[in-house]
Design an enzyme around this catalytic site. Structure first.
Site, mmCIF file in Angstrom:
data_model
loop_
_atom_site.group_PDB
_atom_site.id
_atom_site.type_symbol
_atom_site.label_atom_id
_atom_site.label_comp_id
_atom_site.label_asym_id
_atom_site.label_seq_id
_atom_site.Cartn_x
_atom_site.Cartn_y
_atom_site.Cartn_z
ATOM 1 C CB THR A 1 -1.147 0.126 1.074
ATOM 2 O OG1 THR A 1 -0.420 -0.511 2.529
ATOM 3 C CG2 THR A 1 -2.256 -1.637 1.797
ATOM 4 C CB CYS A 2 -0.225 4.765 -1.150
ATOM 5 S SG CYS A 2 -0.359 4.243 -2.764
ATOM 6 C CG ASP A 3 0.237 3.700 6.366
ATOM 7 O OD1 ASP A 3 0.926 4.192 6.530
ATOM 8 O OD2 ASP A 3 -0.758 3.842 6.607
#
Ligand SMILES: *Cc1c(COP(=O)(O)O)cnc(C)c1O
Length: 368
Positions: A314-316
């Protein structure tokens, strides 16, 4: 180690990754092992570890009951054929409507640790059996509860007395030494605290919770060793005979039953480190890599290995699985290769988010 049945499944036609595959025979074996090691105890499997219907069915078939924490978990257990008396509502944090729901479905056993919750139990579950959860000064576990739960011994005495005044049954006390507890001596601290309460208000049931560890990368004691520590503590602190024992294992029942197959999305060199990005991360099944608490064993084929940082898809920025814990993976590893995460049956699928970054929750396939 994964079972032969899981190996056979992985050799066949496979669904897209990532997925969790669970061998429910392992669940059955583990429930039976607890019955052998701690005979005459009542086992309530902590449903949150893995609420798959087939897992619940295997626990039930092996003679286990359920530690439930919400109306949905109650519904799931009853749907598998559990009787309400096999359910124990173990969550001290509940809304009045949750208590009423449980009582209406026949649940008569509840855990509490505050006066406010006790009053709600008296109102919405009249006459029910109440276990007071105590706080334990146990050695740190991999995922400690801190001070979130539990009454001090003096408060536990007060709560049990108040339960009786309110027409509830003061059935006993309980504690949880923290999940993935590597030190069997932790139970001694809890059992000693329970004995102090018992000296003032005798009770019929002692709930020693869950927390029994399983071997990820670092070995933990065998179930037999945990059980011996528990029996020794009972002998030491209840010399005149211990109350009936209740257990709430979650991880120790289902952890070893499952394997996650994932796929490498990308390998990149960044800041002098080799980063391996998998299609599974913190938000779609590996929540317990937070603070790198659980170091899973990984299988990724043979060949010369080198150090890696392992991250999720994910982009986290927090979706990094291991950067402080040292991991090595094959130097030849590339996008599309598989990485298997072993002993991943507990606290994986049940923790995965609904669609963070559009990624669906971890799918589970139960075999057995
Ligand atoms: C989560 C939980 C358990 C199970 O703990 P494990 O460490 O998985 O054995 C047992 N009891 C309660 C009250 C829990 O919240």
């Amino acid at each position: 180690m994964s079972s032969d049945r899981i190996r056979r499944f992985l050799a066949g036609q496979l669904p897209p990754t990532p997925f969790l595959v669970v061998d429910t025979d392992v669940v059955t074996e583990r429930v039976r092992e607890f019955a052998v090691e701690l005979p005459h105890s009542l086992l309530f499997y902590a449903v949150k570890a893995n609420p798959e219907p087939a897992v619940l069915g295997a626990v039930l078939a092996a003679g286990g009951g359920f530690d439930v924490a919400s109306p949905a978990e109650i519904t799931a257990c009853l749907a598998e054929g559990a009787k309400p008396e096999q359910l124990s509502y173990g969550n001290p944090i509940k809304k009045p409507g949750d208590i009423a729901f449980a009582f209406d479905r026949g649940v008569r056993s509840f855990t509490t640790d505050t006066g406010a919750d006790l009053e709600q139990l008296a109102r919405h579950a009249p006459g029910a059996a109440v276990t007071v959860r105590m706080v334990v000064d146990a050695p740190a576990s991999a995922t400690p509860f801190g001070r979130k739960f539990g009454a001090e011994p003096a408060d536990a005495v007060r709560l049990l007395r108040r339960a009786a005044e309110l027409g509830l049954e003061p059935a006993g006390v309980g504690f949880h030494v923290g999940s993935q507890q590597p030190d069997p001596a932790a139970w001694d601290a809890g059992i000693a605290a329970a004995a102090k309460v018992f000296a003032e208000v005798p009770f019929r049931r002692l709930n020693i919770g869950g927390g029994f560890g399983i071997t990820y990368r670092a070995p933990v004691p065998s179930l037999a060793t945990y059980a011996t520590a528990v029996r020794d503590a009972l002998d030491a602190h209840f010399p005149a005979g211990a109350p009936e024992l209740a257990l709430e294992p979650g991880r120790a029942i289902v952890g070893r039953a499952g394997l996650i197959r994932s796929e490498v999305v990308l390998v990149a060199q960044r800041g002098g480190h080799r980063w391996v990005y998998l299609d599974i991360g913190r938000y779609n099944g590996l929540a317990e890599t937070e603070n790198e608490a659980i170091p899973y064993r990984l299988e990724a084929g043979d060949g010369e290995r080198g150090p890696v940082v392992i991250a999720g898809p994910t982009c986290d920025g927090d979706d990094v699985l291991y950067q402080h814990t040292s991991y090595e993976l094959p130097l030849a590893l590339k996008a599309g290769d598989t990485v298997d995460i072993l002993d991943a049956g507990a606290y994986t699928a049940s923790y995965s988010s609904v669609s963070f970054n559009g990624i669906e929750p971890l799918r589970t396939y139960c075999l057995g």
